[in-house]
Design an enzyme around this catalytic site. Structure first.
Site, short mmCIF file in Angstrom:
data_model
loop_
_atom_site.label_atom_id
_atom_site.label_comp_id
_atom_site.label_asym_id
_atom_site.label_seq_id
_atom_site.Cartn_x
_atom_site.Cartn_y
_atom_site.Cartn_z
CG PHE A 158 -1.90 1.14 1.25
CD1 PHE A 158 -2.94 1.19 0.34
CD2 PHE A 158 -1.77 2.16 2.18
CE1 PHE A 158 -3.83 2.26 0.35
CE2 PHE A 158 -2.65 3.22 2.19
CZ PHE A 158 -3.69 3.27 1.27
CG ASP A 195 3.81 -1.39 6.68
OD1 ASP A 195 2.84 -1.67 7.42
OD2 ASP A 195 3.69 -0.67 5.67
CG HIS A 246 -1.52 -6.33 5.31
ND1 HIS A 246 -1.31 -6.72 4.00
CD2 HIS A 246 -2.00 -5.07 5.25
CE1 HIS A 246 -1.65 -5.75 3.19
NE2 HIS A 246 -2.06 -4.73 3.93
CD GLN A 304 -8.48 1.49 6.83
OE1 GLN A 304 -8.06 0.34 6.84
NE2 GLN A 304 -9.50 1.87 6.09
CE LYS A 328 -4.40 -1.73 7.45
NZ LYS A 328 -5.23 -0.91 6.56
NE ARG A 364 3.51 19.74 26.76
CZ ARG A 364 2.32 20.02 27.29
NH1 ARG A 364 1.24 20.08 26.52
NH2 ARG A 364 2.20 20.23 28.59
CE1 TYR A 366 0.76 23.85 27.51
CE2 TYR A 366 1.08 25.10 29.55
CZ TYR A 366 0.25 24.43 28.67
OH TYR A 366 -1.08 24.34 28.92
NE ARG A 391 -1.96 14.81 22.63
CZ ARG A 391 -1.43 16.04 22.55
NH1 ARG A 391 -0.13 16.20 22.69
NH2 ARG A 391 -2.19 17.09 22.34
#
Length: 371
Positions: free
Chosen positions: A69, A140, A143, A166, A169, A198, A205, A215
Protein backbone atom coordinates in the site's frame (compact mmCIF):
# COMPACT_ATOMS: atom_id res chain seq x y z
CA UNK A 1 -20.36 0.26 23.76
CA UNK A 2 -19.74 -0.27 27.46
CA UNK A 3 -16.07 0.69 27.10
CA UNK A 4 -16.91 3.85 25.14
CA UNK A 5 -19.62 4.81 27.62
CA UNK A 6 -17.18 4.60 30.51
CA UNK A 7 -14.77 6.96 28.74
CA UNK A 8 -17.56 9.38 27.85
CA UNK A 9 -18.74 9.52 31.45
CA UNK A 10 -15.20 9.99 32.75
CA UNK A 11 -14.85 13.32 30.93
CA UNK A 12 -11.22 12.48 30.11
CA UNK A 13 -11.00 11.91 26.37
CA UNK A 14 -7.33 12.53 25.55
CA UNK A 15 -4.29 10.34 26.00
CA UNK A 16 -2.08 12.41 28.27
CA UNK A 17 -4.61 12.68 31.11
CA UNK A 18 -6.28 9.32 30.54
CA UNK A 19 -5.64 5.64 31.18
CA UNK A 20 -7.14 3.68 28.27
CA UNK A 21 -4.53 4.48 25.63
CA UNK A 22 -1.61 3.85 27.97
CA UNK A 23 -3.11 0.53 29.11
CA UNK A 24 -3.62 -0.46 25.48
CA UNK A 25 -0.04 0.47 24.59
CA UNK A 26 1.24 -1.84 27.33
CA UNK A 27 -1.17 -4.68 26.52
CA UNK A 28 -0.48 -4.57 22.77
CA UNK A 29 3.28 -4.45 23.29
CA UNK A 30 3.15 -7.33 25.79
CA UNK A 31 0.99 -9.37 23.40
CA UNK A 32 3.59 -8.93 20.64
CA UNK A 33 6.50 -9.66 23.01
CA UNK A 34 7.95 -6.14 22.83
CA UNK A 35 9.20 -4.01 25.70
CA UNK A 36 7.00 -1.07 24.81
CA UNK A 37 4.74 0.70 22.36
CA UNK A 38 3.55 4.22 21.59
CA UNK A 39 0.22 4.82 19.85
CA UNK A 40 -0.19 7.37 17.07
CA UNK A 41 -3.00 8.73 14.91
CA UNK A 42 -2.69 6.18 12.09
CA UNK A 43 -0.42 3.63 10.44
CA UNK A 44 0.97 6.08 7.90
CA UNK A 45 2.23 8.57 10.47
CA UNK A 46 3.55 5.60 12.49
CA UNK A 47 6.07 4.89 9.73
CA UNK A 48 6.94 8.58 9.38
CA UNK A 49 7.59 8.96 13.10
CA UNK A 50 9.59 5.73 13.27
CA UNK A 51 11.87 7.01 10.49
CA UNK A 52 12.28 10.37 12.25
CA UNK A 53 13.07 8.64 15.54
CA UNK A 54 15.88 6.78 13.78
CA UNK A 55 17.24 10.17 12.65
CA UNK A 56 16.60 9.38 9.00
CA UNK A 57 17.24 12.58 7.06
CA UNK A 58 16.86 14.03 3.59
CA UNK A 59 18.74 11.99 0.99
CA UNK A 60 19.03 8.84 3.09
CA UNK A 61 17.96 5.73 1.17
CA UNK A 62 15.21 3.45 2.48
CA UNK A 63 14.59 0.12 0.74
CA UNK A 64 10.88 -0.62 0.23
CA UNK A 65 8.90 -3.35 -1.58
CA UNK A 66 7.34 -2.65 -4.98
CA UNK A 67 4.15 -4.40 -3.90
CA UNK A 68 2.53 -2.66 -0.93
CA UNK A 69 0.00 0.00 0.00
CA UNK A 70 1.16 3.55 -0.77
CA UNK A 71 1.74 4.52 2.88
CA UNK A 72 4.86 2.33 3.09
CA UNK A 73 6.50 4.56 0.51
CA UNK A 74 4.70 7.88 1.03
CA UNK A 75 6.01 7.98 4.61
CA UNK A 76 9.56 7.89 3.26
CA UNK A 77 8.83 10.64 0.74
CA UNK A 78 7.11 12.74 3.42
CA UNK A 79 10.33 13.10 5.40
CA UNK A 80 12.32 13.74 2.19
CA UNK A 81 14.23 10.46 2.37
CA UNK A 82 14.66 8.44 -0.83
CA UNK A 83 12.64 5.24 -1.26
CA UNK A 84 14.46 2.60 -3.27
CA UNK A 85 11.91 0.16 -4.66
CA UNK A 86 12.74 -3.55 -5.02
CA UNK A 87 10.83 -6.61 -6.17
CA UNK A 88 8.95 -9.16 -4.11
CA UNK A 89 8.60 -12.93 -4.11
CA UNK A 90 6.11 -14.16 -6.74
CA UNK A 91 4.58 -16.70 -4.36
CA UNK A 92 4.43 -15.04 -0.92
CA UNK A 93 4.20 -11.44 -2.28
CA UNK A 94 6.67 -10.30 0.42
CA UNK A 95 9.90 -8.37 -0.20
CA UNK A 96 12.68 -10.54 -1.71
CA UNK A 97 15.94 -10.57 0.32
CA UNK A 98 17.97 -11.17 -2.86
CA UNK A 99 16.58 -7.94 -4.31
CA UNK A 100 17.41 -6.11 -1.08
CA UNK A 101 21.05 -7.15 -1.48
CA UNK A 102 21.14 -5.67 -4.98
CA UNK A 103 19.79 -2.34 -3.71
CA UNK A 104 22.03 -1.81 -0.66
CA UNK A 105 24.41 1.16 -0.93
CA UNK A 106 26.45 3.24 1.49
CA UNK A 107 23.44 5.58 1.71
CA UNK A 108 20.99 2.86 2.81
CA UNK A 109 19.79 3.59 6.34
CA UNK A 110 16.77 1.30 6.70
CA UNK A 111 14.77 -1.52 5.14
CA UNK A 112 10.99 -1.48 5.44
CA UNK A 113 9.43 -4.93 5.13
CA UNK A 114 5.71 -5.55 4.73
CA UNK A 115 4.06 -8.73 6.02
CA UNK A 116 1.59 -9.02 3.16
CA UNK A 117 -1.87 -10.35 4.08
CA UNK A 118 -0.48 -11.61 7.40
CA UNK A 119 2.34 -13.64 5.82
CA UNK A 120 5.67 -12.69 7.39
CA UNK A 121 8.63 -11.65 5.26
CA UNK A 122 11.86 -13.70 5.48
CA UNK A 123 12.99 -11.97 8.65
CA UNK A 124 16.06 -14.11 9.37
CA UNK A 125 17.65 -13.36 6.03
CA UNK A 126 16.58 -9.70 6.05
CA UNK A 127 17.97 -9.12 9.56
CA UNK A 128 21.22 -10.78 8.48
CA UNK A 129 21.53 -8.41 5.52
CA UNK A 130 20.72 -5.43 7.72
CA UNK A 131 23.31 -6.37 10.33
CA UNK A 132 25.99 -6.83 7.67
CA UNK A 133 25.22 -3.38 6.28
CA UNK A 134 24.48 -1.51 9.54
CA UNK A 135 20.92 -0.60 8.57
CA UNK A 136 17.67 -0.51 10.54
CA UNK A 137 14.77 -2.87 9.83
CA UNK A 138 11.20 -1.62 10.21
CA UNK A 139 8.32 -4.08 10.05
CA UNK A 140 5.24 -2.56 8.42
CA UNK A 141 2.81 -4.90 10.18
CA UNK A 142 -0.45 -3.27 9.11
CA UNK A 143 -1.67 -6.67 7.83
CA UNK A 144 -0.28 -8.86 10.57
CA UNK A 145 -1.73 -8.24 14.05
CA UNK A 146 -0.96 -11.33 16.12
CA UNK A 147 0.85 -13.25 13.37
CA UNK A 148 3.98 -15.31 14.05
CA UNK A 149 7.22 -16.19 12.25
CA UNK A 150 8.99 -19.32 13.51
CA UNK A 151 6.99 -19.11 16.74
CA UNK A 152 7.89 -15.45 17.37
CA UNK A 153 5.39 -12.62 17.22
CA UNK A 154 5.46 -10.31 14.24
CA UNK A 155 6.53 -6.86 15.37
CA UNK A 156 9.22 -8.16 17.72
CA UNK A 157 11.64 -9.28 14.99
CA UNK A 158 13.33 -6.00 14.08
CA UNK A 159 14.42 -2.59 15.34
CA UNK A 160 10.80 -1.48 15.41
CA UNK A 161 7.41 -2.30 13.95
CA UNK A 162 4.35 -0.29 12.99
CA UNK A 163 0.71 -1.33 13.00
CA UNK A 164 -2.46 0.27 11.65
CA UNK A 165 -5.93 0.29 13.19
CA UNK A 166 -7.70 1.75 10.15
CA UNK A 167 -11.25 0.57 9.51
CA UNK A 168 -10.34 -2.38 7.25
CA UNK A 169 -7.71 -3.83 9.58
CA UNK A 170 -7.88 -6.97 11.76
CA UNK A 171 -8.19 -4.67 14.78
CA UNK A 172 -9.73 -1.25 14.34
CA UNK A 173 -10.84 1.92 16.03
CA UNK A 174 -11.71 3.52 12.71
CA UNK A 175 -8.19 4.94 12.59
CA UNK A 176 -5.08 4.65 14.73
CA UNK A 177 -1.61 3.17 14.79
CA UNK A 178 1.17 2.02 17.10
CA UNK A 179 4.95 1.73 17.06
CA UNK A 180 6.51 -1.19 18.96
CA UNK A 181 10.16 -1.75 19.87
CA UNK A 182 12.49 -3.33 22.37
CA UNK A 183 14.61 -0.16 22.37
CA UNK A 184 13.26 2.09 25.11
CA UNK A 185 15.44 5.08 24.11
CA UNK A 186 13.98 4.88 20.62
CA UNK A 187 10.44 4.71 22.04
CA UNK A 188 11.14 7.77 24.17
CA UNK A 189 12.01 9.67 20.99
CA UNK A 190 8.82 8.33 19.38
CA UNK A 191 6.83 9.69 22.32
CA UNK A 192 8.38 13.13 21.89
CA UNK A 193 7.77 13.06 18.13
CA UNK A 194 4.06 12.24 18.51
CA UNK A 195 3.44 14.45 21.58
CA UNK A 196 4.43 17.88 20.21
CA UNK A 197 7.97 17.41 21.50
CA UNK A 198 6.83 17.17 25.13
CA UNK A 199 7.73 14.62 27.78
CA UNK A 200 5.05 12.25 29.08
CA UNK A 201 4.22 14.21 32.25
CA UNK A 202 5.24 17.69 31.16
CA UNK A 203 3.08 20.42 32.73
CA UNK A 204 5.39 23.37 32.02
CA UNK A 205 5.18 23.36 28.20
CA UNK A 206 8.77 22.23 27.83
CA UNK A 207 9.06 21.37 24.11
CA UNK A 208 12.40 19.68 23.45
CA UNK A 209 11.96 18.94 19.73
CA UNK A 210 9.57 20.02 16.96
CA UNK A 211 7.49 16.84 16.76
CA UNK A 212 3.80 16.78 15.85
CA UNK A 213 0.47 16.00 17.48
CA UNK A 214 -0.30 12.39 16.56
CA UNK A 215 -1.98 11.34 19.80
CA UNK A 216 -4.68 8.69 19.94
CA UNK A 217 -7.88 9.52 21.86
CA UNK A 218 -9.12 7.69 24.95
CA UNK A 219 -12.23 6.62 23.00
CA UNK A 220 -10.03 4.84 20.44
CA UNK A 221 -7.90 3.33 23.19
CA UNK A 222 -10.95 1.85 24.90
CA UNK A 223 -12.22 0.33 21.66
CA UNK A 224 -8.81 -1.15 20.85
CA UNK A 225 -8.49 -2.75 24.29
CA UNK A 226 -11.72 -4.64 23.63
CA UNK A 227 -10.58 -5.49 20.09
CA UNK A 228 -7.33 -6.94 21.44
CA UNK A 229 -9.23 -9.14 23.89
CA UNK A 230 -10.93 -10.87 20.92
CA UNK A 231 -7.90 -11.15 18.63
CA UNK A 232 -6.74 -14.68 19.52
CA UNK A 233 -10.21 -16.13 19.13
CA UNK A 234 -10.71 -14.39 15.80
CA UNK A 235 -7.29 -15.47 14.46
CA UNK A 236 -8.12 -19.09 15.25
CA UNK A 237 -11.48 -18.82 13.49
CA UNK A 238 -9.90 -17.14 10.46
CA UNK A 239 -7.21 -19.82 10.25
CA UNK A 240 -9.75 -22.65 10.41
CA UNK A 241 -11.93 -21.05 7.76
CA UNK A 242 -8.93 -20.15 5.59
CA UNK A 243 -7.77 -23.75 5.49
CA UNK A 244 -11.27 -24.88 4.52
CA UNK A 245 -11.57 -22.15 1.86
CA UNK A 246 -8.09 -22.84 0.52
CA UNK A 247 -8.87 -26.54 0.13
CA UNK A 248 -11.95 -25.69 -1.96
CA UNK A 249 -10.35 -22.95 -4.07
CA UNK A 250 -7.32 -25.06 -4.93
CA UNK A 251 -9.65 -27.43 -6.79
CA UNK A 252 -10.72 -24.65 -9.16
CA UNK A 253 -8.63 -24.37 -12.30
CA UNK A 254 -7.35 -20.87 -12.92
CA UNK A 255 -6.93 -19.99 -9.24
CA UNK A 256 -3.52 -20.17 -7.54
CA UNK A 257 -3.35 -19.23 -3.87
CA UNK A 258 -0.71 -17.08 -2.17
CA UNK A 259 1.89 -19.51 -0.86
CA UNK A 260 2.24 -19.81 2.91
CA UNK A 261 5.70 -21.02 3.89
CA UNK A 262 6.40 -23.49 6.71
CA UNK A 263 8.11 -20.86 8.87
CA UNK A 264 4.84 -18.96 9.18
CA UNK A 265 3.63 -20.55 12.40
CA UNK A 266 0.62 -18.24 12.67
CA UNK A 267 -0.96 -16.28 9.83
CA UNK A 268 -3.57 -13.74 10.86
CA UNK A 269 -5.02 -13.63 7.30
CA UNK A 270 -5.68 -9.99 6.53
CA UNK A 271 -6.63 -10.91 2.97
CA UNK A 272 -7.29 -14.01 0.88
CA UNK A 273 -5.05 -13.51 -2.16
CA UNK A 274 -4.87 -15.58 -5.32
CA UNK A 275 -3.79 -15.37 -8.93
CA UNK A 276 -6.70 -15.27 -11.37
CA UNK A 277 -5.94 -16.82 -14.78
CA UNK A 278 -8.58 -15.56 -17.20
CA UNK A 279 -7.86 -18.31 -19.74
CA UNK A 280 -9.76 -20.69 -17.44
CA UNK A 281 -12.69 -18.27 -17.16
CA UNK A 282 -13.63 -17.77 -20.83
CA UNK A 283 -11.06 -14.95 -21.04
CA UNK A 284 -13.17 -12.74 -18.79
CA UNK A 285 -10.94 -10.04 -17.32
CA UNK A 286 -9.97 -9.82 -13.68
CA UNK A 287 -12.03 -6.61 -13.44
CA UNK A 288 -15.07 -8.54 -14.68
CA UNK A 289 -14.41 -11.24 -12.11
CA UNK A 290 -14.04 -8.76 -9.23
CA UNK A 291 -17.17 -6.90 -10.30
CA UNK A 292 -19.07 -10.19 -10.38
CA UNK A 293 -17.95 -11.05 -6.84
CA UNK A 294 -18.83 -7.58 -5.53
CA UNK A 295 -22.29 -7.74 -7.07
CA UNK A 296 -22.78 -11.05 -5.25
CA UNK A 297 -21.91 -9.32 -1.96
CA UNK A 298 -18.37 -10.66 -1.61
CA UNK A 299 -15.82 -8.03 -0.41
CA UNK A 300 -13.33 -8.47 -3.28
CA UNK A 301 -10.83 -6.14 -4.96
CA UNK A 302 -7.92 -6.23 -7.37
CA UNK A 303 -4.50 -6.23 -5.72
CA UNK A 304 -2.39 -3.12 -5.18
CA UNK A 305 -0.76 -1.48 -8.18
CA UNK A 306 3.03 -1.71 -8.34
CA UNK A 307 4.12 1.35 -6.38
CA UNK A 308 6.22 2.96 -9.11
CA UNK A 309 3.28 2.82 -11.54
CA UNK A 310 1.15 5.15 -9.41
CA UNK A 311 0.49 8.58 -11.00
CA UNK A 312 2.43 10.43 -8.30
CA UNK A 313 5.72 8.93 -9.50
CA UNK A 314 5.33 10.68 -12.86
CA UNK A 315 5.48 14.01 -11.06
CA UNK A 316 8.41 13.28 -8.73
CA UNK A 317 11.97 14.11 -9.68
CA UNK A 318 14.18 11.19 -10.67
CA UNK A 319 16.51 12.07 -7.82
CA UNK A 320 13.78 11.67 -5.16
CA UNK A 321 13.24 7.92 -5.61
CA UNK A 322 14.94 4.86 -7.05
CA UNK A 323 14.13 1.40 -8.33
CA UNK A 324 16.20 -1.76 -8.71
CA UNK A 325 14.89 -4.29 -11.21
CA UNK A 326 15.05 -5.44 -14.83
CA UNK A 327 15.62 -2.89 -17.60
CA UNK A 328 13.60 -3.20 -20.82
CA UNK A 329 14.59 -2.16 -24.36
CA UNK A 330 13.30 1.35 -23.68
CA UNK A 331 15.42 1.84 -20.59
CA UNK A 332 12.47 1.46 -18.20
CA UNK A 333 13.07 -0.49 -14.97
CA UNK A 334 10.53 -3.12 -13.95
CA UNK A 335 9.90 -5.30 -10.90
CA UNK A 336 8.45 -8.19 -12.85
CA UNK A 337 7.02 -10.19 -9.95
CA UNK A 338 5.27 -7.16 -8.51
CA UNK A 339 3.79 -6.31 -11.90
CA UNK A 340 2.48 -9.85 -12.37
CA UNK A 341 0.87 -9.77 -8.91
CA UNK A 342 -0.62 -6.34 -9.60
CA UNK A 343 -2.01 -7.51 -12.94
CA UNK A 344 -3.38 -10.91 -11.92
CA UNK A 345 -4.08 -11.19 -8.18
CA UNK A 346 -7.51 -10.90 -6.56
CA UNK A 347 -7.99 -10.03 -2.87
CA UNK A 348 -10.95 -10.94 -0.68
CA UNK A 349 -11.31 -9.27 2.72
CA UNK A 350 -10.68 -11.15 5.95
CA UNK A 351 -14.26 -10.40 7.07
CA UNK A 352 -15.58 -13.53 5.34
CA UNK A 353 -13.30 -15.70 7.48
CA UNK A 354 -15.27 -14.73 10.58
CA UNK A 355 -18.34 -16.49 9.17
CA UNK A 356 -19.12 -20.20 9.18
CA UNK A 357 -18.34 -22.98 6.73
CA UNK A 358 -21.68 -22.60 5.03
CA UNK A 359 -20.75 -19.01 4.12
CA UNK A 360 -17.38 -20.21 2.80
CA UNK A 361 -19.10 -22.83 0.64
CA UNK A 362 -21.53 -20.24 -0.75
CA UNK A 363 -18.61 -17.98 -1.71
CA UNK A 364 -16.85 -20.83 -3.48
CA UNK A 365 -20.07 -21.70 -5.32
CA UNK A 366 -20.30 -18.07 -6.51
CA UNK A 367 -16.70 -18.26 -7.81
CA UNK A 368 -17.42 -21.57 -9.56
CA UNK A 369 -20.50 -20.10 -11.19
CA UNK A 370 -18.34 -17.50 -12.94
CA UNK A 371 -17.20 -20.27 -15.27
Amino acid sequence: EKAISEVLKSGIWWRNAGTQVKLFEKDFADYHCCKGGITVANGTVAIEIALKAFSIKEGDEIIVPAFTFFSTVSAVLAIKAKPVIVDVSPDTFCIDPLEIKKAITSKTKAIIVVHIAGHAADMDEINKIAKENNTYVIEDSAHAHGAEYKGKKIGSLSDCSTFSFQNAKLMTAGEGGIILSNNMDFLHTVLLEMNCGREENDINYEHVLVGTNARLSELQGSVLRVQLSRLDEQIKLREDNYQYLCGLLERIRGIKMQKIKDEITLNSHYMIMFYYDKTYFNNKSRNDFVKYLKEAGIPANRSYESIYKLPIFKTLSKESWGIVGVEDENGQIHCRNSEKISDEVVCISHNILLGDRNLIKIIVDVIKSFY
